[in-house]
Design an enzyme around this catalytic site. Structure first.
Site, PDB file in Angstrom:
ATOM      1  N   ARG A  79      -3.315  21.625  41.525  1.00 31.54           N
ATOM      2  CA  ARG A  79      -3.289  21.476  42.978  1.00 31.54           C
ATOM      3  C   ARG A  79      -4.008  22.568  43.767  1.00 31.54           C
ATOM      4  O   ARG A  79      -3.988  22.538  44.992  1.00 31.54           O
ATOM      5  CB  ARG A  79      -1.859  21.313  43.499  1.00 31.54           C
ATOM      6  CG  ARG A  79      -1.149  20.154  42.858  1.00 31.54           C
ATOM      7  CD  ARG A  79       0.089  19.705  43.554  1.00 31.54           C
ATOM      8  NE  ARG A  79       1.096  20.719  43.741  1.00 31.54           N
ATOM      9  CZ  ARG A  79       2.270  20.487  44.305  1.00 31.54           C
ATOM     10  NH1 ARG A  79       2.586  19.281  44.726  1.00 31.54           N
ATOM     11  NH2 ARG A  79       3.154  21.449  44.448  1.00 31.54           N
ATOM     12  N   ASP A  80      -4.658  23.514  43.114  1.00 30.10           N
ATOM     13  CA  ASP A  80      -5.455  24.506  43.845  1.00 30.10           C
ATOM     14  C   ASP A  80      -6.607  25.028  42.985  1.00 30.10           C
ATOM     15  O   ASP A  80      -6.874  26.222  42.943  1.00 30.10           O
ATOM     16  CB  ASP A  80      -4.572  25.663  44.328  1.00 30.10           C
ATOM     17  CG  ASP A  80      -5.250  26.486  45.424  1.00 30.10           C
ATOM     18  OD1 ASP A  80      -6.155  25.962  46.111  1.00 30.10           O
ATOM     19  OD2 ASP A  80      -4.875  27.664  45.598  1.00 30.10           O
ATOM     20  N   LEU A  81      -7.296  24.114  42.322  1.00 28.64           N
ATOM     21  CA  LEU A  81      -8.436  24.496  41.496  1.00 28.64           C
ATOM     22  C   LEU A  81      -9.608  24.842  42.410  1.00 28.64           C
ATOM     23  O   LEU A  81     -10.007  24.041  43.257  1.00 28.64           O
ATOM     24  CB  LEU A  81      -8.810  23.345  40.553  1.00 28.64           C
ATOM     25  CG  LEU A  81      -9.885  23.660  39.518  1.00 28.64           C
ATOM     26  CD1 LEU A  81      -9.401  24.727  38.544  1.00 28.64           C
ATOM     27  CD2 LEU A  81     -10.281  22.399  38.770  1.00 28.64           C
ATOM     28  N   THR A 119      -6.772  24.314  48.805  1.00 32.65           N
ATOM     29  CA  THR A 119      -7.684  25.069  49.662  1.00 32.65           C
ATOM     30  C   THR A 119      -8.693  24.129  50.306  1.00 32.65           C
ATOM     31  O   THR A 119      -9.276  23.278  49.630  1.00 32.65           O
ATOM     32  CB  THR A 119      -8.420  26.137  48.808  1.00 32.65           C
ATOM     33  OG1 THR A 119      -7.438  27.002  48.227  1.00 32.65           O
ATOM     34  CG2 THR A 119      -9.382  26.956  49.650  1.00 32.65           C
TER      35      THR A 119
END
Length: 174
Positions: A79-81, A119
């Site tokens: 969920r935040d690669l 992000t």
């Protein structure tokens, strides 16, 4: 820590060396000590002035894809690669980090994933409007390709597939 304990893979696992309840400034902040990655984050690595070879690009992209495939096989969604959450070691092997937004994914209950996180610029649109699944990580990977690498025609087509606005059109990491 639960995710790191469950998944053992060189692309995900960075050797845990210890932790402290006090940071380097003496404030009460937990600090985790892990292996040093000589080339820093993918974000800083790509900002260097020296050109990145095709071989280095392949090592990094294949490594990230393999690491994400392992996470997804364990029903873990990152969920935040993004480039700042990928560290590069001395041999240019990537290590996926920052599992603060990660969670175990239940494919039978996608509404459990409806928290908005990630992000801007790397987050799939469905994150803010509906339930989502592991394909948000594929979208993020595609954005990493598009924003940070000089792509040949086949990689450019793959990045385009990965960033499709329709999650079911996106490939898997396998």
């Amino acid at each position: 820590m639960n995710i790191l304990a469950k998944v053992q893979n060189p692309t995900i696992f960075i050797q845990f060396q210890g932790y402290s309840e006090i940071d380097i400034f003496g404030s009460k902040n937990r600090s985790i000590f892990m292996d040093y990655m000589e080339n820093g984050s993918l974000y800083s690595f790509l900002k260097q002035k020296s050109p990145i070879t095709n071989t280095t690009t392949q090592i990094i992209l294949t490594g990230v894809a393999c690491g994400m495939m392992v996470l997804h096989e364990h029903n873990i969604i990152h969920r935040d690669l993004k480039p700042g959450n990928i560290l590069i070691d001395k041999d240019f092997h990537p290590h996926i980090i920052d599992f603060g937004y990660s969670k175990f994914f239940n494919p039978y209950r996608p509404n459990d994933q409806s928290v908005i996180c990630g992000t801007d610029g790397y987050r799939a649109s469905e994150v803010s409007s509906q339930a989502y699944d592991i394909k948000v990580d594929v979208f993020s990977f595609g954005k990493i390709l598009q924003k940070n690498f000089h792509l040949n025609e086949s990689l450019s087509k793959m990045a385009e597939l990965c960033t499709s606005e329709q999650p079911d059109k996106r490939p898997t990491f396998r």
